[in-house]
Design a protein around this motif. Structure first.
Motif, mmCIF file in Angstrom:
data_model
loop_
_atom_site.group_PDB
_atom_site.id
_atom_site.type_symbol
_atom_site.label_atom_id
_atom_site.label_comp_id
_atom_site.label_asym_id
_atom_site.label_seq_id
_atom_site.Cartn_x
_atom_site.Cartn_y
_atom_site.Cartn_z
ATOM 1 N N GLU A 502 10.904 114.048 101.091
ATOM 2 C CA GLU A 502 11.519 113.020 101.926
ATOM 3 C C GLU A 502 12.134 113.638 103.166
ATOM 4 N N THR A 506 14.088 108.844 106.173
ATOM 5 C CA THR A 506 13.653 107.942 105.097
ATOM 6 C C THR A 506 14.742 107.787 104.036
ATOM 7 N N CYS A 507 15.456 108.877 103.748
ATOM 8 C CA CYS A 507 16.583 108.793 102.816
ATOM 9 C C CYS A 507 17.648 107.856 103.371
ATOM 10 N N GLU A 509 17.289 105.291 105.356
ATOM 11 C CA GLU A 509 16.889 103.883 105.248
ATOM 12 C C GLU A 509 17.060 103.377 103.819
ATOM 13 N N ARG A 510 16.715 104.212 102.837
ATOM 14 C CA ARG A 510 16.891 103.809 101.440
ATOM 15 C C ARG A 510 18.362 103.648 101.087
ATOM 16 N N ASP A 513 19.791 100.435 102.433
ATOM 17 C CA ASP A 513 19.429 99.291 101.573
ATOM 18 C C ASP A 513 20.375 99.190 100.381
#
Length: 544
Positions: A502, A506-507, A509-510, A513
């Motif tokens: 990763e 990307t981390c 964005e997760r 969420d």
């Protein structure tokens, strides 16, 4: 192929082992090439060149230590061959230009929050019960037992039957019931829109200095003003230093718009404990009825106030979890929201990059003044920021405070520093704020909530159960092993950054969420599930 080591900045002269490195292994980093000549444990550092005594160790593009012995290319960096050192810093220079992240995809993103009359938005809806002085702690606990059981907030202790089994065996009887499931509620919830009643206890309010009690009053005012708090019940003895009038004065200074309902009960006025408790119960229940009228409504990202904290840090903290928190900070700030970076002892060595990002000379001067005062206070009692790393930090690769601090500062991302807050100062300027707190995990998270953070992100490499009574604390692991070993306290894993599976983006964005889910009340943090509601006020003495 999995990378076994990396270099964090083009100017660095040491590498970081991402996995255990054995003697003879070949490395090629940052233009340096050689063989590992002494075993290097994962998370630890090794020399990318030959060093003589007195040379600077560079990581994150700055000075983090100084050699105390000659070190050979490929040799492990340890406390036997380096010591703490930081670069000198000066006041604000050129105007900082921020390369904002693109947040167009977040323009319509919302969370379900509780909108307060003063414009703040809560990620939860709590009623608060607190003592003005430690003499009232027992009465707070009496109220806690009564309310939690009657209103469906109490949970059954999952370990009670473990004790019952031992008692039965001791008495030569048989008791075989087992309860290994998570704690469960012992009753039905009465108030649908109230997420809980939070009961604080502390050891202050009297017997210390007047400064300590005044600071406590300011902190408690911040908790009452917190967006996650609908109202509060205050228990006072009557004769203590921390007078209710001081608390109300502090509250008047930070409250905006309509005042929150307060139930004030003073034992020396009420007389018997029974009279005190019955009055507190009756009036608190009336307050709960009103607080239950709040409902969650869609709220923009700009209403998030992200507290940034780390604890139980390791050599991966500044590589995976902390930069991920920094990414969140940048995304929220770029969206019009706020972030608060705490722990001043863990900014030692990172001062100049932070000063360079300050929005004005006034802001940078306040930061320098608070840092200098804190450092001198530590030195006056025979300590210092250089003594900050714990045995666990050192064992897992954070050898000097500067190494630890430069990694910790990554939680603040790259946004300009909009304001600097002293301990108990409440947030007033949107954007990235710095908050003067100790590095002590609970004292720091206590301060973050007291300054208005409505979500706290807490990175950890070694693991910690720390939570907060009024603010959800999301625990972010730096590595896969920790997540597997302590899944009951970890909410999010950034170990994929270490393995190369990763990226920080990307981390981030997760994790955003997950923040939305927690802020909307759809997911509970592990700390909340376990009732880790830690509250320790800082007495402004030396605490690293």
């Amino acid at each position: 192929m999995i990378n076994k080591a990396l270099c964090l900045d083009p100017s660095d002269n040491v590498g970081v082992a991402l996995t255990d490195l054995s003697v003879g292994e070949i490395f090629e980093l940052n233009g340096y090439k050689g063989n590992i000549i002494s075993d290097v444990a994962a998370k630890h550092k090794f020399a990318l060149k030959d060093f003589s005594v007195g040379e600077d160790i560079l990581m994150y593009g700055t000075i983090v230590g100084e050699t105390t012995k000659n070190i050979q290319l490929g040799e492990a960096i340890t406390l036997a061959n380096i010591k703490h050192k930081i670069r000198d810093f000066k006041e604000l220079g050129a105007v900082y230009e921020w390369n904002k992240p693109n947040v167009e995809h977040l323009e319509n993103k919302t969370f379900l929050g509780y909108q307060r009359a003063d414009g703040q938005v809560g990620t939860a809806n709590y009623w608060l019960v607190l003592p003005m002085v430690f003499c009232e702690n027992t009465n707070v606990k009496l109220l806690q037992d009564a309310f939690e059981k009657a209103l469906g907030f109490a949970v059954q202790n999952p370990y009670e039957n473990e004790v019952r089994n031992l008692v039965a065996a001791y008495q030569n009887e048989k008791f075989t019931e087992s309860l290994s499931e998570p704690a469960i509620s012992t009753g039905s919830k009465v108030f649908e829109n109230i997420d809980g009643i939070r009961f604080l206890t502390h050891e202050g309010g009297c017997g210390g200095t007047r400064g300590d009690s005044d600071t406590l009053c300011a902190l408690l005012a911040g908790y009452i003003n917190h967006p996650n708090v609908a109202g509060a019940t205050i228990l006072s003895l009557g004769c203590q230093h921390a007078q209710v009038s001081i608390l109300q004065d502090r509250l008047d200074k930070i409250q905006k718009g309509a005042k929150k309902p307060l139930v004030i009960c003073e034992q020396q006025t009420e007389g018997t404990t029974e009279h005190l408790i019955k009055k507190a119960i009756r009036e608190t229940f009336q307050g709960l009825v009103e607080a239950n009228k709040f409902t969650r409504t869609p709220s923009p990202i700009s209403k998030l106030v992200i507290g940034l904290e780390c604890g139980g840090s390791d050599g991966f903290s500044g590589i995976s979890a902390n930069p991920t928190l920094g990414r969140i900070s940048d995304l929220v700030v770029a969206s019009g929201g706020s972030a608060i970076l705490s722990e001043f002892p863990e900014l030692c060595g990172a001062e100049q990059p932070i000063i360079d990002r300050c929005s004005s000379e006034e802001v940078s001067e306040k930061f320098i003044r608070l840092m200098d005062a804190y450092a001198k206070a530590a030195e006056n009692v025979g300590s210092g920021f250089d003594m900050n790393p714990s045995p666990g930090n050192i064992k897992d690769g954070l050898l000097t405070d500067a190494i630890k601090s430069c990694g910790a500062a990554k939680k603040g991302g790259s946004a300009p520093v909009a304001d600097v807050l002293d301990y108990t100062e409440y947030l007033k300027t949107p954007g990235l704020n710095l908050l003067c707190t100790p590095g002590n995990d609970v004292e720091s998270t206590t301060g973050l909530a007291g300054s208005g953070a409505n979500i706290i992100l807490f990175s950890t490499g070694l693991g910690t159960p720390t939570g907060n009574p009024v603010c959800p604390v999301i625990k972010v692991a730096t590595n896969d092993k920790l997540t597997s070993r302590m899944p009951d306290i970890i909410d999010f894993n950034t170990g994929g950054i270490i393995s190369g599976e990763e990226t920080i983006e990307t981390c981030g964005e997760r994790l955003l969420d997950l923040i939305i889910e927690v802020a909307s009340g759809r997911i509970k943090t592990k700390a909340e599930e376990k009732k880790n509601f830690d509250f320790i006020p800082w007495k402004r003495g030396v605490s690293l």
